[in-house]
Scaffold this motif. Structure first.
Motif, PDB file in Angstrom:
ATOM      1  N   GLU A 222     -59.840  -7.623  24.771  1.00  0.00           N
ATOM      2  CA  GLU A 222     -60.548  -6.465  24.245  1.00  0.00           C
ATOM      3  C   GLU A 222     -59.594  -5.447  23.634  1.00  0.00           C
ATOM      4  OE1 GLU A 222     -64.124  -5.785  24.149  1.00  0.00           O
ATOM      5  OE2 GLU A 222     -63.726  -7.923  24.140  1.00  0.00           O
ATOM      6  N   VAL A 223     -58.410  -5.288  24.216  1.00  0.00           N
ATOM      7  CA  VAL A 223     -57.442  -4.354  23.633  1.00  0.00           C
ATOM      8  C   VAL A 223     -57.050  -4.808  22.238  1.00  0.00           C
ATOM      9  CG1 VAL A 223     -55.021  -3.639  23.782  1.00  0.00           C
ATOM     10  CG2 VAL A 223     -56.522  -3.356  25.741  1.00  0.00           C
ATOM     11  N   ALA A 224     -56.786  -6.106  22.069  1.00  0.00           N
ATOM     12  CA  ALA A 224     -56.406  -6.619  20.750  1.00  0.00           C
ATOM     13  C   ALA A 224     -57.488  -6.349  19.713  1.00  0.00           C
ATOM     14  CB  ALA A 224     -56.120  -8.117  20.848  1.00  0.00           C
ATOM     15  N   ARG A 225     -58.743  -6.370  20.129  1.00  0.00           N
ATOM     16  CA  ARG A 225     -59.847  -6.126  19.199  1.00  0.00           C
ATOM     17  C   ARG A 225     -60.089  -4.634  18.992  1.00  0.00           C
ATOM     18  NH1 ARG A 225     -65.414  -5.462  19.399  1.00  0.00           N
ATOM     19  NH2 ARG A 225     -65.324  -5.212  21.662  1.00  0.00           N
ATOM     20  N   LEU A 226     -60.075  -3.878  20.080  1.00  0.00           N
ATOM     21  CA  LEU A 226     -60.444  -2.465  20.007  1.00  0.00           C
ATOM     22  C   LEU A 226     -59.403  -1.613  19.288  1.00  0.00           C
ATOM     23  CD1 LEU A 226     -61.938  -2.054  23.586  1.00  0.00           C
ATOM     24  CD2 LEU A 226     -63.213  -1.966  21.428  1.00  0.00           C
ATOM     25  N   VAL A 227     -58.116  -1.976  19.397  1.00  0.00           N
ATOM     26  CA  VAL A 227     -57.109  -1.169  18.702  1.00  0.00           C
ATOM     27  C   VAL A 227     -57.295  -1.264  17.189  1.00  0.00           C
ATOM     28  CG1 VAL A 227     -55.416  -1.287  20.576  1.00  0.00           C
ATOM     29  CG2 VAL A 227     -55.388  -3.037  18.781  1.00  0.00           C
ATOM     30  N   GLU A 228     -57.754  -2.413  16.707  1.00  0.00           N
ATOM     31  CA  GLU A 228     -58.005  -2.544  15.280  1.00  0.00           C
ATOM     32  C   GLU A 228     -59.204  -1.697  14.862  1.00  0.00           C
ATOM     33  OE1 GLU A 228     -56.032  -3.886  13.233  1.00  0.00           O
ATOM     34  OE2 GLU A 228     -54.711  -4.798  14.730  1.00  0.00           O
ATOM     35  N   LEU A 229     -60.242  -1.683  15.687  1.00  0.00           N
ATOM     36  CA  LEU A 229     -61.405  -0.847  15.375  1.00  0.00           C
ATOM     37  C   LEU A 229     -61.033   0.629  15.402  1.00  0.00           C
ATOM     38  CD1 LEU A 229     -64.268  -2.611  17.394  1.00  0.00           C
ATOM     39  CD2 LEU A 229     -63.381  -3.126  15.104  1.00  0.00           C
ATOM     40  N   ALA A 230     -60.206   1.011  16.375  1.00  0.00           N
ATOM     41  CA  ALA A 230     -59.781   2.406  16.462  1.00  0.00           C
ATOM     42  C   ALA A 230     -58.958   2.803  15.247  1.00  0.00           C
ATOM     43  CB  ALA A 230     -58.984   2.629  17.742  1.00  0.00           C
ATOM     44  N   ALA A 231     -58.065   1.921  14.796  1.00  0.00           N
ATOM     45  CA  ALA A 231     -57.266   2.209  13.596  1.00  0.00           C
ATOM     46  C   ALA A 231     -58.139   2.244  12.351  1.00  0.00           C
ATOM     47  CB  ALA A 231     -56.154   1.181  13.454  1.00  0.00           C
ATOM     48  N   ASP A 232     -59.148   1.378  12.284  1.00  0.00           N
ATOM     49  CA  ASP A 232     -60.094   1.420  11.163  1.00  0.00           C
ATOM     50  C   ASP A 232     -60.805   2.770  11.111  1.00  0.00           C
ATOM     51  OD1 ASP A 232     -59.490  -1.129  10.344  1.00  0.00           O
ATOM     52  OD2 ASP A 232     -61.214  -2.067  11.319  1.00  0.00           O
ATOM     53  N   ASP A 233     -61.233   3.258  12.274  1.00  0.00           N
ATOM     54  CA  ASP A 233     -61.927   4.548  12.316  1.00  0.00           C
ATOM     55  C   ASP A 233     -61.000   5.686  11.906  1.00  0.00           C
ATOM     56  OD1 ASP A 233     -64.196   3.263  13.123  1.00  0.00           O
ATOM     57  OD2 ASP A 233     -64.029   3.805  15.237  1.00  0.00           O
ATOM     58  N   ALA A 234     -59.726   5.613  12.341  1.00  0.00           N
ATOM     59  CA  ALA A 234     -58.772   6.649  11.938  1.00  0.00           C
ATOM     60  C   ALA A 234     -58.590   6.666  10.429  1.00  0.00           C
ATOM     61  CB  ALA A 234     -57.434   6.413  12.638  1.00  0.00           C
ATOM     62  N   ALA A 235     -58.527   5.479   9.816  1.00  0.00           N
ATOM     63  CA  ALA A 235     -58.374   5.399   8.366  1.00  0.00           C
ATOM     64  C   ALA A 235     -59.644   5.845   7.651  1.00  0.00           C
ATOM     65  CB  ALA A 235     -58.017   3.973   7.962  1.00  0.00           C
ATOM     66  N   SER A 236     -60.807   5.502   8.210  1.00  0.00           N
ATOM     67  CA  SER A 236     -62.064   5.851   7.543  1.00  0.00           C
ATOM     68  C   SER A 236     -62.307   7.358   7.557  1.00  0.00           C
ATOM     69  CB  SER A 236     -63.231   5.121   8.215  1.00  0.00           C
ATOM     70  OG  SER A 236     -63.433   5.584   9.541  1.00  0.00           O
ATOM     71  N   ARG A 237     -61.830   8.045   8.599  1.00  0.00           N
ATOM     72  CA  ARG A 237     -61.988   9.503   8.627  1.00  0.00           C
ATOM     73  C   ARG A 237     -61.175  10.164   7.514  1.00  0.00           C
ATOM     74  NH1 ARG A 237     -62.155   8.582  14.301  1.00  0.00           N
ATOM     75  NH2 ARG A 237     -59.892   8.796  14.477  1.00  0.00           N
ATOM     76  N   ARG A 238     -60.113   9.524   7.101  1.00  0.00           N
ATOM     77  CA  ARG A 238     -59.261  10.079   6.046  1.00  0.00           C
ATOM     78  C   ARG A 238     -59.667   9.605   4.656  1.00  0.00           C
ATOM     79  NH1 ARG A 238     -52.673   9.177   5.871  1.00  0.00           N
ATOM     80  NH2 ARG A 238     -52.387   9.549   3.652  1.00  0.00           N
ATOM     81  N   CYS A 239     -60.059   8.337   4.544  1.00  0.00           N
ATOM     82  CA  CYS A 239     -60.295   7.753   3.213  1.00  0.00           C
ATOM     83  C   CYS A 239     -61.719   7.265   2.999  1.00  0.00           C
ATOM     84  CB  CYS A 239     -59.319   6.588   2.988  1.00  0.00           C
ATOM     85  SG  CYS A 239     -57.585   7.046   3.162  1.00  0.00           S
ATOM     86  N   GLY A 240     -62.524   7.206   4.047  1.00  0.00           N
ATOM     87  CA  GLY A 240     -63.878   6.706   3.902  1.00  0.00           C
ATOM     88  C   GLY A 240     -64.004   5.254   4.347  1.00  0.00           C
ATOM     89  N   ARG A 241     -65.172   4.915   4.883  1.00  0.00           N
ATOM     90  CA  ARG A 241     -65.394   3.566   5.401  1.00  0.00           C
ATOM     91  C   ARG A 241     -65.384   2.519   4.299  1.00  0.00           C
ATOM     92  NH1 ARG A 241     -67.349   2.553  10.486  1.00  0.00           N
ATOM     93  NH2 ARG A 241     -67.465   4.365  11.866  1.00  0.00           N
ATOM     94  N   LEU A 242     -65.997   2.831   3.173  1.00  0.00           N
ATOM     95  CA  LEU A 242     -66.053   1.861   2.095  1.00  0.00           C
ATOM     96  C   LEU A 242     -64.652   1.528   1.585  1.00  0.00           C
ATOM     97  CD1 LEU A 242     -67.649   0.147   0.101  1.00  0.00           C
ATOM     98  CD2 LEU A 242     -67.881   2.185  -1.354  1.00  0.00           C
TER      99      LEU A 242
END
Length: 314
Positions: A222-242
């Protein structure tokens, strides 16, 4: 029931049942940072159960250990634990748990050593493929630079360590526009800011040392999966999900990532679908409740351990 046995039962129950409960929940993908916190609290609770049971068993089995563990405590506290009623099994339990603790330390040390050697190897390869130019700065800020490597495959990764570096290939620079490149940088910087590498090392060490303990193997996966989701969310807050979703598609196109058949790269496709079809976050009150409940889980074995002594003092 002797207190060490109660602690071991609590730890065993948590190790068996908690992973199933968390995996069945619907909210972890919506709140990956909170989910990482919950997993850490569960693992900490299991480890505290084992450490407390080991300390009490050793105190019951050997007077020398008892004298050190309860050195500052009055005699009434020692009597409250009723060590005389534990039986002859305490030596075996204490020895087995101590061996488990030693094995855990060995696996953590091995994981740290392997990670250090891997970083040295990869940095040596970087120096060979992208040497510093004459006059290039080599001070404290040099670790923050972006290293560009010649490569036909679009790729980007963050190399952790005391001086973390972002590595990106020329193929990725050609394929990504400026905004999507910023999203990739934000994703990798999210890993670095949250120190996800240490979380991955710890989870891997526990799962390697105790592969039959469900909470440790689930923690690693779960850590291997969740850290990627957390990093995706950090990037989406700055640049957008799309933007980050399109960057993931362009970086992984041609690798079989979006093949309908299950494969090792299926997680990337799931991340893209999650970014394109976001579910609403939990309310602030719900997040606070989950955070508080998770923080209380490791407190339970501590309370169970200290209640007899505290009662005696009261």
């Amino acid at each position: 029931m002797p207190l060490p046995v109660a602690l071991l039962l609590l730890g065993g129950t948590t190790a068996l049942l908690a992973p199933r409960l968390v995996r069945r929940a619907e909210w972890p993908d919506r709140e990956p940072v909170l989910a990482l916190w919950v997993w850490q609290c569960l693992v900490a609770a299991v480890l505290l159960c084992c450490v407390s049971a080991m300390a009490l068993s050793a105190a019951a089995a050997w007077e020398a250990v008892r004298g050190r563990v309860f050195a500052p405590a009055p005699s009434g506290v020692i009597e409250a634990y009723a060590f005389h009623a534990y039986g002859p099994w305490t030596e075996t339990v204490a020895t087995v748990l101590a061996a488990g603790g030693l094995w855990t330390a060995v696996m953590l040390a091995r994981e740290v050593r392997n990670a250090h050697l891997q970083r040295r190897k990869r940095r040596a390869e970087l120096r060979e493929r992208a040497p510093r130019l004459p006059g290039e700065a080599s001070g404290s800020g040099a670790g923050e630079r972006v290293v560009v490597l010649e490569g036909e495959r679009p790729d980007a990764w963050w190399l952790p360590g005391p001086a973390p570096q972002l590595v990106i290939t020329t193929a990725a620079l050609r394929r990504l526009d400026a905004r999507r490149l910023d999203a990739v940088l934000a994703h990798e910087q999210g890993h670095a800011r949250a120190h996800h590498d240490w979380l991955l090392h710890c989870s891997s060490a526990l799962a390697s040392g105790f592969p039959r303990v469900p909470v440790f193997t689930s923690f690693r996966d779960e850590v291997a999966r969740l850290v990627e989701l957390a990093a995706d969310d950090a990037a989406s807050r700055r640049c957008g999900r799309l933007t980050i979703a399109l960057a993931l598609v362009e970086l992984n196109e041609g690798r079989g990532t979006f093949d309908p058949r299950p494969g090792p790269m299926a997680q990337v496709a799931q991340r893209v679908y999650r970014l394109l079809s976001p579910e609403p976050r939990l309310t602030t009150a719900h997040r606070l409740r989950l955070t508080a409940v998770a923080a209380l889980v490791p407190v339970v074995p501590l309370l169970l351990t200290f209640v007899p002594g505290i009662s005696a003092l009261g």
